[in-house]
Design an enzyme around this catalytic site. Structure first.
Site, mmCIF file in Angstrom:
data_model
loop_
_atom_site.group_PDB
_atom_site.id
_atom_site.type_symbol
_atom_site.label_atom_id
_atom_site.label_comp_id
_atom_site.label_asym_id
_atom_site.label_seq_id
_atom_site.Cartn_x
_atom_site.Cartn_y
_atom_site.Cartn_z
ATOM 1 N N GLU A 98 32.562 5.238 -1.852
ATOM 2 C CA GLU A 98 33.309 6.373 -1.064
ATOM 3 C C GLU A 98 34.498 5.887 -0.334
ATOM 4 O OE1 GLU A 98 30.965 8.736 1.793
ATOM 5 O OE2 GLU A 98 32.317 10.161 1.850
ATOM 6 N N LYS A 227 9.746 7.278 0.778
ATOM 7 C CA LYS A 227 10.822 7.817 -0.126
ATOM 8 C C LYS A 227 10.631 9.432 -0.213
ATOM 9 C CE LYS A 227 10.768 3.394 -2.587
ATOM 10 N NZ LYS A 227 10.506 2.556 -3.790
ATOM 11 N N ASP A 302 15.505 -1.574 -0.582
ATOM 12 C CA ASP A 302 15.009 -0.712 -1.485
ATOM 13 C C ASP A 302 15.928 0.886 -1.300
ATOM 14 O OD1 ASP A 302 13.876 1.474 -2.906
ATOM 15 O OD2 ASP A 302 11.965 0.242 -2.561
ATOM 16 N N HIS A 397 40.449 11.531 3.815
ATOM 17 C CA HIS A 397 39.714 11.566 2.556
ATOM 18 C C HIS A 397 40.923 11.776 1.612
ATOM 19 C CE1 HIS A 397 35.387 10.646 3.081
ATOM 20 N NE2 HIS A 397 35.892 10.963 4.349
HETATM 21 C C1 LIG Z 1 40.411 7.050 8.060
HETATM 22 C C2 LIG Z 1 40.618 6.978 9.676
HETATM 23 C C3 LIG Z 1 39.661 5.581 9.953
HETATM 24 C C4 LIG Z 1 41.762 6.797 10.086
HETATM 25 O O1 LIG Z 1 41.838 6.723 11.401
HETATM 26 P P1 LIG Z 1 43.057 6.687 12.144
HETATM 27 O O2 LIG Z 1 42.920 6.501 13.453
HETATM 28 O O3 LIG Z 1 44.078 7.673 11.935
HETATM 29 O O4 LIG Z 1 43.793 5.143 11.637
HETATM 30 P P2 LIG Z 1 44.597 4.000 12.065
HETATM 31 O O5 LIG Z 1 45.763 3.681 10.891
HETATM 32 O O6 LIG Z 1 45.217 4.611 13.413
HETATM 33 O O7 LIG Z 1 43.629 2.821 12.144
HETATM 34 C C5 LIG Z 1 42.622 2.977 13.239
HETATM 35 C C6 LIG Z 1 41.313 2.054 12.885
HETATM 36 O O8 LIG Z 1 40.869 2.733 11.691
HETATM 37 C C7 LIG Z 1 40.484 1.151 10.927
HETATM 38 N N1 LIG Z 1 41.173 1.521 9.609
HETATM 39 C C8 LIG Z 1 42.048 2.436 9.293
HETATM 40 N N2 LIG Z 1 42.330 2.488 8.001
HETATM 41 C C9 LIG Z 1 41.767 1.328 7.580
HETATM 42 C C10 LIG Z 1 41.427 0.600 6.339
HETATM 43 N N3 LIG Z 1 42.291 1.226 5.130
HETATM 44 N N4 LIG Z 1 40.703 -0.127 5.753
HETATM 45 C C11 LIG Z 1 39.853 -0.505 6.982
HETATM 46 N N5 LIG Z 1 39.987 0.052 8.277
HETATM 47 C C12 LIG Z 1 40.808 0.831 8.541
HETATM 48 C C13 LIG Z 1 41.004 0.037 11.650
HETATM 49 O O9 LIG Z 1 39.835 -0.388 12.287
HETATM 50 C C14 LIG Z 1 41.870 0.684 12.517
HETATM 51 O O10 LIG Z 1 42.165 -0.093 13.501
HETATM 52 P P3 LIG Z 1 43.219 -1.392 13.473
HETATM 53 O O11 LIG Z 1 42.535 -2.519 12.753
HETATM 54 O O12 LIG Z 1 44.340 -1.127 12.641
HETATM 55 O O13 LIG Z 1 43.403 -1.813 14.855
HETATM 56 C C15 LIG Z 1 39.920 8.069 10.315
HETATM 57 O O14 LIG Z 1 40.460 9.462 10.001
HETATM 58 C C16 LIG Z 1 38.305 8.372 9.923
HETATM 59 O O15 LIG Z 1 37.572 7.627 10.252
HETATM 60 N N6 LIG Z 1 38.161 9.523 9.380
HETATM 61 C C17 LIG Z 1 36.834 10.006 8.872
HETATM 62 C C18 LIG Z 1 36.175 9.268 7.581
HETATM 63 C C19 LIG Z 1 34.856 9.487 7.536
HETATM 64 O O16 LIG Z 1 34.328 9.216 8.428
HETATM 65 N N7 LIG Z 1 34.376 9.559 6.317
HETATM 66 C C20 LIG Z 1 32.824 9.219 6.088
HETATM 67 C C21 LIG Z 1 32.501 9.827 4.950
HETATM 68 S S1 LIG Z 1 32.179 11.572 5.163
HETATM 69 C C22 LIG Z 1 30.627 11.832 4.599
HETATM 70 O O17 LIG Z 1 30.420 11.294 3.669
HETATM 71 C C23 LIG Z 1 29.815 12.856 5.151
HETATM 72 C C24 LIG Z 1 30.126 14.073 5.857
HETATM 73 C C25 LIG Z 1 31.358 14.286 6.491
HETATM 74 O O18 LIG Z 1 30.020 15.214 4.670
HETATM 75 C C26 LIG Z 1 29.010 14.591 6.468
HETATM 76 C C27 LIG Z 1 29.073 15.651 7.387
HETATM 77 O O19 LIG Z 1 28.647 16.907 7.179
HETATM 78 O O20 LIG Z 1 29.559 15.543 8.479
HETATM 79 N N1 LIG Z 2 3.953 -1.503 -3.793
HETATM 80 C C1 LIG Z 2 4.505 -0.476 -3.491
HETATM 81 O O1 LIG Z 2 3.817 0.606 -3.109
HETATM 82 C C2 LIG Z 2 5.816 -0.274 -3.189
HETATM 83 C C3 LIG Z 2 6.663 -1.594 -3.332
HETATM 84 N N2 LIG Z 2 8.067 -1.486 -3.174
HETATM 85 C C4 LIG Z 2 8.891 -2.628 -3.173
HETATM 86 O O2 LIG Z 2 8.329 -3.681 -2.574
HETATM 87 C C5 LIG Z 2 9.095 -4.902 -2.275
HETATM 88 C C6 LIG Z 2 8.834 -5.042 -0.950
HETATM 89 O O3 LIG Z 2 7.778 -5.398 -0.389
HETATM 90 P P1 LIG Z 2 7.643 -6.596 0.227
HETATM 91 O O4 LIG Z 2 6.240 -6.580 0.823
HETATM 92 O O5 LIG Z 2 8.322 -6.429 1.623
HETATM 93 O O6 LIG Z 2 8.082 -8.068 -0.280
HETATM 94 P P2 LIG Z 2 7.245 -8.865 -1.180
HETATM 95 O O7 LIG Z 2 6.384 -8.305 -2.005
HETATM 96 O O8 LIG Z 2 8.460 -9.549 -1.819
HETATM 97 O O9 LIG Z 2 6.473 -9.905 -0.235
HETATM 98 C C7 LIG Z 2 7.142 -10.462 0.916
HETATM 99 C C8 LIG Z 2 6.071 -11.674 1.129
HETATM 100 O O10 LIG Z 2 7.060 -12.799 1.709
HETATM 101 C C9 LIG Z 2 6.030 -13.550 2.342
HETATM 102 N N3 LIG Z 2 6.973 -13.905 3.486
HETATM 103 C C10 LIG Z 2 7.385 -15.002 3.763
HETATM 104 N N4 LIG Z 2 8.136 -15.450 5.053
HETATM 105 C C11 LIG Z 2 7.945 -14.315 5.726
HETATM 106 C C12 LIG Z 2 8.372 -13.691 6.829
HETATM 107 N N5 LIG Z 2 9.101 -14.333 7.859
HETATM 108 N N6 LIG Z 2 8.219 -12.334 7.379
HETATM 109 C C13 LIG Z 2 7.505 -11.511 6.442
HETATM 110 N N7 LIG Z 2 6.766 -12.074 5.099
HETATM 111 C C14 LIG Z 2 7.046 -13.129 4.947
HETATM 112 C C15 LIG Z 2 4.942 -12.624 2.968
HETATM 113 O O11 LIG Z 2 3.769 -13.294 2.453
HETATM 114 P P3 LIG Z 2 2.415 -12.954 2.792
HETATM 115 O O12 LIG Z 2 1.897 -11.571 2.906
HETATM 116 O O13 LIG Z 2 1.375 -13.913 2.044
HETATM 117 O O14 LIG Z 2 2.488 -13.747 4.484
HETATM 118 C C16 LIG Z 2 5.292 -11.270 2.181
HETATM 119 O O15 LIG Z 2 4.340 -10.583 1.694
HETATM 120 C C17 LIG Z 2 10.439 -4.393 -2.784
HETATM 121 O O16 LIG Z 2 10.742 -4.772 -4.103
HETATM 122 C C18 LIG Z 2 10.076 -2.786 -2.825
HETATM 123 O O17 LIG Z 2 11.057 -2.239 -3.787
HETATM 124 C C19 LIG Z 2 8.568 -0.505 -2.674
HETATM 125 C C20 LIG Z 2 7.898 0.838 -2.235
HETATM 126 C C21 LIG Z 2 6.550 0.774 -2.597
#
Ligand SMILES: CC(C)(COP(=O)([O-])OP(=O)([O-])OC[C@H]1O[C@@H](n2cnc3c(N)ncnc32)[C@H](O)[C@@H]1OP(=O)([O-])[O-])[C@@H](O)C(=O)NCCC(=O)NCCSC(=O)C[C@@](C)(O)CC(=O)[O-]
Ligand SMILES: NC(=O)C1=CN([C@@H]2O[C@H](COP(=O)(O)OP(=O)(O)OC[C@H]3O[C@@H](n4cnc5c(N)ncnc54)[C@H](OP(=O)(O)O)[C@@H]3O)[C@@H](O)[C@H]2O)C=CC1
Length: 402
Positions: A98, A227, A302, A397
């Site tokens: 995005e 989920k 996940d 955007h």
């Molecule tokens: C686009 C901006 C950031 C411009 O914002 P601006 O203030 O006009 O831009 P600027 O050129 O003055 O730059 C300000 C800062 O923005 C960053 N920045 C600026 N340009 C860049 C770039 N190219 N790459 C990386 N960083 C960038 C950067 O941090 C920069 O600071 P600086 O580093 O220059 O001091 C602003 O207009 C903005 O954030 N717009 C909103 C866009 C947004 O949030 N989109 C998210 C997805 S929307 C969506 O999926 C969900 C939605 C909307 O449907 C949910 C809902 O219903 O609400």
């Molecule tokens: N089974 C299901 O129903 C579902 C499974 N998943 C999947 O499950 C997976 C994630 O399961 P998850 O249990 O997190 O991972 P894993 O099955 O990979 O197990 C991780 C294991 O790592 C060991 N471990 C080693 N160090 C650590 C630590 N510091 N902290 C915690 N555990 C440690 C633990 O062993 P020990 O327990 O022996 O201590 C732990 O059980 C993903 O792939 C996900 O997509 C997602 C949704 C449902």
């Protein structure tokens, strides 16, 4: 046997598509599978097959492997976060397609930096699994629930016998007619914990079945809830509940978000609170899912659990000299071990955040990951609210997203 010969054997019905790894090394098996599938569809999977990821390294993350899909990854930040576990300032890796998303989060991070950083805290840890049992009716349900309440320690011992890390921290029974649900909640330390919780709960269910008349119908009875959008996760939490907040000087708001603090606060109330309430939404936020999804993809989480990750409430208040803003993510399910976290690119992204692998103490890396994602979500909220308040959303955007 080479890929072409293997593909031919599949086409002749001599081998099944998912059996190829038993007849060749993982790379050759994937190449053969690509040939079969691409040929049947009359297309090419050459790009899918051009991967740096060794097929052998995908073990336990995928079946019927044909290759990889590439998603661009960018960084926002650095974002300074004073968390419960550690104080850190890292770039946040975000994988997305995005346009404008990373720019937006980056702007939000610059606001947080100018404000001196965000605070963040994990307030609850409980990955849940809720099996459903069949009982006779309400009288038996009451008896089963009573037994469970009296034997929580026994159930915890059974569950924890399957893991050296997981701890049972919550067990809540629910009765519905002739069904009893037991919602088990575990501190899974640095693992997201779904496998761990499922395996542990299976052991506890055996005890319930042997000691009570309840019969297990399913290890997951959907009251977990994994989920699927569910109010229980938004209210009770799941995985990690995490809050991030920041107080931004008024001049920073005006300079970087191009809106007054009052306008941002009013917008948040009308959009994120009133609008979401009217829509019956569980997400009282603007785009938390955007940051959660992009961070999940980058760090090997996940992806389906973005559903729960979007259960977030954004609050904004215009104070005298500053704008207070917070994001509370009720059910952020993250891990730094297990699942997709071990894949090379995802592991590098975790390293960028200083949270790769198990933490010391266990759980601290996953806490820090949850806190930095929450700070990233806060950055996204601030920037999008600013863009909407200043009427810049569509132009941003148009410029960056098409
Ligand atoms: C686009 C901006 C950031 C411009 O914002 P601006 O203030 O006009 O831009 P600027 O050129 O003055 O730059 C300000 C800062 O923005 C960053 N920045 C600026 N340009 C860049 C770039 N190219 N790459 C990386 N960083 C960038 C950067 O941090 C920069 O600071 P600086 O580093 O220059 O001091 C602003 O207009 C903005 O954030 N717009 C909103 C866009 C947004 O949030 N989109 C998210 C997805 S929307 C969506 O999926 C969900 C939605 C909307 O449907 C949910 C809902 O219903 O609400
Ligand atoms: N089974 C299901 O129903 C579902 C499974 N998943 C999947 O499950 C997976 C994630 O399961 P998850 O249990 O997190 O991972 P894993 O099955 O990979 O197990 C991780 C294991 O790592 C060991 N471990 C080693 N160090 C650590 C630590 N510091 N902290 C915690 N555990 C440690 C633990 O062993 P020990 O327990 O022996 O201590 C732990 O059980 C993903 O792939 C996900 O997509 C997602 C949704 C449902």
């Amino acid at each position: 046997m080479n890929a072409a010969d293997l593909a031919e054997r599949v086409r002749e019905g001599d081998l099944r598509l998912h059996e190829l790894e038993s007849h060749a090394d993982p790379e050759t098996a994937a190449a053969a599978r690509r040939r079969v599938v691409a040929n049947e569809a009359g297309t090419s999977l050459d790009s899918v097959g051009e991967s740096h990821l060794a097929a052998a390294d995908t073990e336990s993350t995928i079946e019927n492997l044909v290759g990889t899909v590439e998603i661009p990854i960018g960084v926002a930040g650095p974002v300074p976060v004073a968390g419960g576990e550690r104080e850190a300032e890292h770039y946040l890796p975000l994988a997305t397609t995005e346009g404008a998303l990373v720019a937006s989060v980056n702007r939000g991070c610059s606001v947080i930096r100018a404000a001196g950083g965000a605070d963040a805290r994990v307030t609850k840890r409980a990955m849940t699994r809720a099996p459903v049992f069949r009982v006779d009716g309400v009288v038996e349900a009451e008896a089963v629930v009573g037994w469970v309440r009296d034997h929580e320690t026994d159930l915890a011992s059974a569950a924890e016998s399957t893991t050296s890390h997981g701890e049972l921290v919550d067990l809540t029974p629910y009765a519905v007619g002739d069904s009893v649900f037991l919602r088990f909640g575990y501190d899974t330390k640095d693992a997201m914990g779904m496998n761990m919780a499922t395996i542990a709960t299976r052991e506890a269910c055996d005890v319930v079945e042997s000691e009570t008349p309840a019969e297990l119908v399913a290890l997951s009875g959907n009251l977990c809830t994994d989920k699927k959008p569910a109010a229980i996760n938004a209210v009770e939490g799941r995985g990690r509940s995490v809050v991030a907040d920041v107080a931004i000087p008024n001049e920073v708001v005006e300079e970087r978000l191009h809106a007054t603090p009052e306008a941002v606060a009013e917008l948040n109330t009308r959009k994120n609170l009133v609008g979401s309430a009217k829509a019956g939404s569980l997400g009282f936020n603007a785009q938390a899912a955007n940051v959660v999804a992009a961070a999940f993809l980058a760090t090997g989480q996940d992806a389906a659990q973005v559903v729960e990750g979007s259960n977030a409430i954004t609050t904004v208040a215009a104070r005298e000299d500053e704008l207070y803003a917070s994001v509370s993510l009720a059910s952020l399910e993250v891990g730094t071990v297990g699942g997709g976290t071990k894949l090379p690119t995802q592991a590098e992204a975790l390293s960028l955040l200083g949270v790769r692998g198990g933490g010391s103490p266990p759980g601290s890396n996953a806490d820090a990951l949850a806190e930095v994602i929450a700070a990233g979500a806060l950055a996204g909220e601030l920037s999008l609210l600013g863009a909407l308040a200043s009427r810049h959303l569509s132009s941003a955007h148009a410029d960056l997203g098409r």
